[in-house]
Scaffold this active site. Structure first.
Site, mmCIF file in Angstrom:
data_model
loop_
_atom_site.group_PDB
_atom_site.id
_atom_site.type_symbol
_atom_site.label_atom_id
_atom_site.label_comp_id
_atom_site.label_asym_id
_atom_site.label_seq_id
_atom_site.Cartn_x
_atom_site.Cartn_y
_atom_site.Cartn_z
ATOM 1 N N GLY A 143 9.779 26.490 -2.521
ATOM 2 C CA GLY A 143 8.347 26.504 -2.259
ATOM 3 C C GLY A 143 7.836 27.921 -2.091
ATOM 4 O O GLY A 143 8.415 28.888 -2.615
ATOM 5 N N SER A 144 6.763 28.061 -1.334
ATOM 6 C CA SER A 144 6.088 29.368 -1.228
ATOM 7 C C SER A 144 6.891 30.429 -0.494
ATOM 8 O O SER A 144 6.479 31.596 -0.459
ATOM 9 C CB SER A 144 4.739 29.189 -0.535
ATOM 10 N N SER A 145 8.023 30.056 0.105
ATOM 11 C CA SER A 145 8.849 31.076 0.773
ATOM 12 C C SER A 145 9.405 32.081 -0.225
ATOM 13 O O SER A 145 9.870 33.157 0.171
ATOM 14 C CB SER A 145 9.991 30.411 1.549
ATOM 15 N N ILE A 146 9.318 31.777 -1.531
ATOM 16 C CA ILE A 146 9.815 32.703 -2.554
ATOM 17 C C ILE A 146 8.723 33.696 -2.979
ATOM 18 O O ILE A 146 9.000 34.660 -3.716
ATOM 19 C CB ILE A 146 10.332 31.919 -3.789
ATOM 20 N N LYS A 147 7.501 33.502 -2.537
ATOM 21 C CA LYS A 147 6.395 34.353 -2.998
ATOM 22 C C LYS A 147 6.596 35.843 -2.706
ATOM 23 O O LYS A 147 6.191 36.688 -3.525
ATOM 24 C CB LYS A 147 5.073 33.859 -2.417
#
Length: 674
Positions: A414-418
């Protein structure tokens, strides 16, 4: 010339006299005997024994004794050496019909090398023209110490298995006192069947297995019959057992896992070796009665933990005198000291309260792994000391799958990779600090080739969105646009620079993080979704934690360590971003928490500043599916000290606040340890 002719008849006579009647010399005969010995062909050796020897030692007894001794002592690589007979020695042997040949023996045994010197007496036997050379055999040929009698003994000293310790030398797996629970059959009382059933229920075993033990031939009514080992920490079970009239206990040494479920997947457990395992393992190290690691660190470092049993071969004579033939001293197993903080591990595990998920905690300055958690879990002591079939089935059928090691697996981030996507764009120049992108509304499509599919974001923006604002509000559309703009080749190259598709450099096997099922991105929609941690992107909790280390270490991603003697601070991937870019991302991650618009604003309740990034991984089966299960993520660390970073995922957060739910858990842990 005349002198040479005169010598020839003499030499010819000597040659004839050096042979037995059938043309075999004592040298040739002993060569053959030694060849049989080196090959452990005991029956053929016996057939070459003198009449005196065969009268004293019958064939069956001779052969059996050799086979039993060589088998029990695991004798291998027998090598008998001796000096060849001279012509003069052979001539004298022929005159006397006998000869003594000194020899040396070397062999390998269960207790190490054995060597000794001895003498073989060869005699000529037979009648008329059928004489031959035979060996006067005695037990000294086996070991000189038993020439005149004696009993061969084999003594073993069990190696102590090494212990597994945390960074503060707190025990994760130790050898400690456990209780061996036993039954005295004569004290089962007036209703023995009822008491046996009670014992069976408490020990998670069948009455049948108890009956098999107490009905053994050797058992008498007043004897202690061992039934099962139980850790001393099982107070409730033990108290109930000790209230039963027939139950007694004795202290023995066993493996103990003090942190139980909290470290079960990490540490694993030991068990008796199976036939299949024995077949695939080194027979020089492992035997049929060994206990070996079955999973976790117990399995991963089994060779170091195992040690080597001490073995001694002795000969005891009738007068009690003992000689040592060979001895291999015991080598206790090596302790494994990890970088894990057992207290932190337990705190994180307890924070799950039985919910499914995984977490990794690291020191982002050194790369040391402080915790590896998988929840829910199981009690390793149950497997070690015998788990009932019903208990095993309960674990196997549990929908939360407590037997699966989640920290070794990969998940959609999810967005933790942004922050990684941002770092890739900053590094390759497609994302420029402070440069805004016009984004209108809550949805965006890349064009007709996308069909009806659109990227969605959670909030609108009244002004152009730059990388900092996109991280604060976790703007999917911004990152999708940036990824499409940079193109799949640059984005995939960037992910690979962060270790995707590469073997994870860690002492414990962690599944490789992947860009996609094919390893490439050939579809624009997949590229857009990958940029914000959806699509087919998969990463482990520990790898995700490590991807944040360039932000805190001037662009360098550290190599994770697990053992305390590993060199810490080693760089895995260099120069992923510049110092300025790292500062920009640090500032953005702080604002993700500090800003009222930030997705991790809940961490502001801590009395110290926290930075990090949330993520919600939607587990849709198809792109068209409107809603589905969600996994919540938060990667967080103390903004000032930066001495701990926690990457946590909780499964199925769709009904309890999504990633905000995980932010609360990580914040609680950080507040507890600071």
């Amino acid at each position: 010339m005349k002198r040479i002719l005169l010598l020839l008849p003499v030499l010819f006579i000597l040659f004839l006299s050096a042979c037995s009647d059938d043309g075999i010399t004592p040298q040739e005969r002993f060569d053959k005997y030694v060849s049989h010995w080196n090959s452990q062909e005991f029956k053929k050796m016996y057939d070459m024994s003198s009449k005196k020897s065969t009268d004293t030692y019958p064939a069956e007894k001779y052969v059996k004794r050799y086979k039993d001794i060589y088998g029990d002592l695991e004798i291998k690589n027998v090598k008998v050496t001796y000096d060849k007979l001279s012509e003069k020695q052979t001539e004298k042997a022929m005159e006397n019909g006998k000869i003594t040949i000194p020899f040396s023996v070397k062999m390998d045994s269960i207790a190490g090398p054995v060597k000794f010197d001895y003498k073989a007496r060869l005699v000529q036997e037979g009648e008329d023209d059928k004489t031959n050379w035979y060996v006067n055999w005695n037990p000294g040929f086996i070991f000189p110490a038993i020439k005149n009698g004696g009993k061969i003994g084999l003594e073993t000293e069990e190696a102590r298995r090494g212990e597994i310790l945390d960074r503060n030398r707190m025990p994760l797996a130790i050898n400690d006192v456990v209780y061996e629970i036993g039954i005295i059959p004569g004290k089962l009382g007036s209703n023995p069947d009822q008491q046996k059933q009670q014992i069976a229920n408490l020990l998670n075993m069948s009455v049948e297995s108890i009956n098999n033990k107490i009905n053994a031939d050797w058992v008498e009514s007043g004897m202690f019959v061992p039934i099962k080992k139980v850790p001393t920490s099982n107070d409730s079970t033990l108290n109930q057992l000790f209230n039963l009239s027939s139950v007694v206990k004795r202290d023995v040494t066993g493996r103990v896992y003090p942190y139980g479920k909290a470290t079960a997947h990490l540490v694993g457990y030991v068990g008796k070796i199976t036939a299949e395992e024995l077949e695939n393992l080194d027979s020089k190290i492992y035997g049929p009665n060994d206990v070996i690691g079955k999973r976790g660190l117990e399995q991963r470092f089994d060779k170091q933990l195992q040690g080597e049993d001490g073995v001694k071969i002795t000969v005891t004579k009738e007068n009690g005198e003992t000689n040592v033939i060979a001895e291999k001293p015991v080598k206790d197993g090596k302790n494994i000291v990890t970088t894990i903080d057992a207290d932190l591990q337990q705190r994180i595990f307890k924070s799950y309260d039985g919910e499914a998920g995984t977490a990794a905690a690291i020191d982002p300055k050194t790369g040391e792994t402080l915790a590896l958690v998988s929840s829910p879990s199981f009690n390793p002591n149950d497997f070690l000391y015998g788990i009932s079939q019903s208990k095993l089935e309960e674990l196997q059928n549990n929908p939360k799958k407590p037997l699966i090691n989640r920290f070794a697996a990969t998940f959609t981030p999810g967005s933790s990779i942004k922050p990684v996507t941002a770092a890739i764009g900053l590094n390759n120049g497609t994302i420029k600090p402070g440069e805004g992108v016009e984004i209108n509304g809550l949805t965006w499509s890349g064009g007709e080739n996308w069909g009806d599919y659109k990227v969605r974001r959670v909030s609108t923006s009244s002004q152009p969105v730059d990388v900092t604002d996109a991280l604060i509000r976790s703007d999917n559309i911004y990152f999708a646009m940036q990824a499409v703009n940079m193109g799949a080749d640059k984005y995939v190259k960037g992910l690979k620079q962060f270790g995707f598709g590469k073997e994870f450099p860690f002492k414990y096997p962690i599944q490789t993080s992947t860009v996609s099922t094919s390893g490439n991105i050939n579809d624009e929609v997949l590229l857009a979704n990958s940029s914000y941690g959806q699509g087919e992107l998969q990463i482990s909790a520990l790898h995700l934690a490590m991807t944040y280390t360039p932000i805190l270490n001037k662009g360098n991603m550290l190599k994770p360590t697990l053992l305390i003697d590993e060199k810490d601070g080693e760089v895995w991937k260099k120069n992923l971003i510049t110092d300025k870019q790292a500062d920009l991302l640090q500032d953005a991650l702080r604002k993700v928490v500090a800003s009222p618009k930030g997705t991790a604003n809940g961490a502001q309740r801590a009395d110290f500043p926290i930075s990090g990034k949330t993520g919600t991984a939607e587990l849709k089966k198809t792109l068209d599916e409107k809603s589905g299960a969600e996994n919540g993520w938060f990667v967080g660390y103390p903004s000032k000290s930066k001495d701990i970073l926690i990457s946590m995922m909780v499964e199925h957060t769709e009904d309890n606040g999504g990633s905000s739910y995980v932010v609360d858990k990580v914040t609680n842990v950080l507040m507890d340890v600071k």
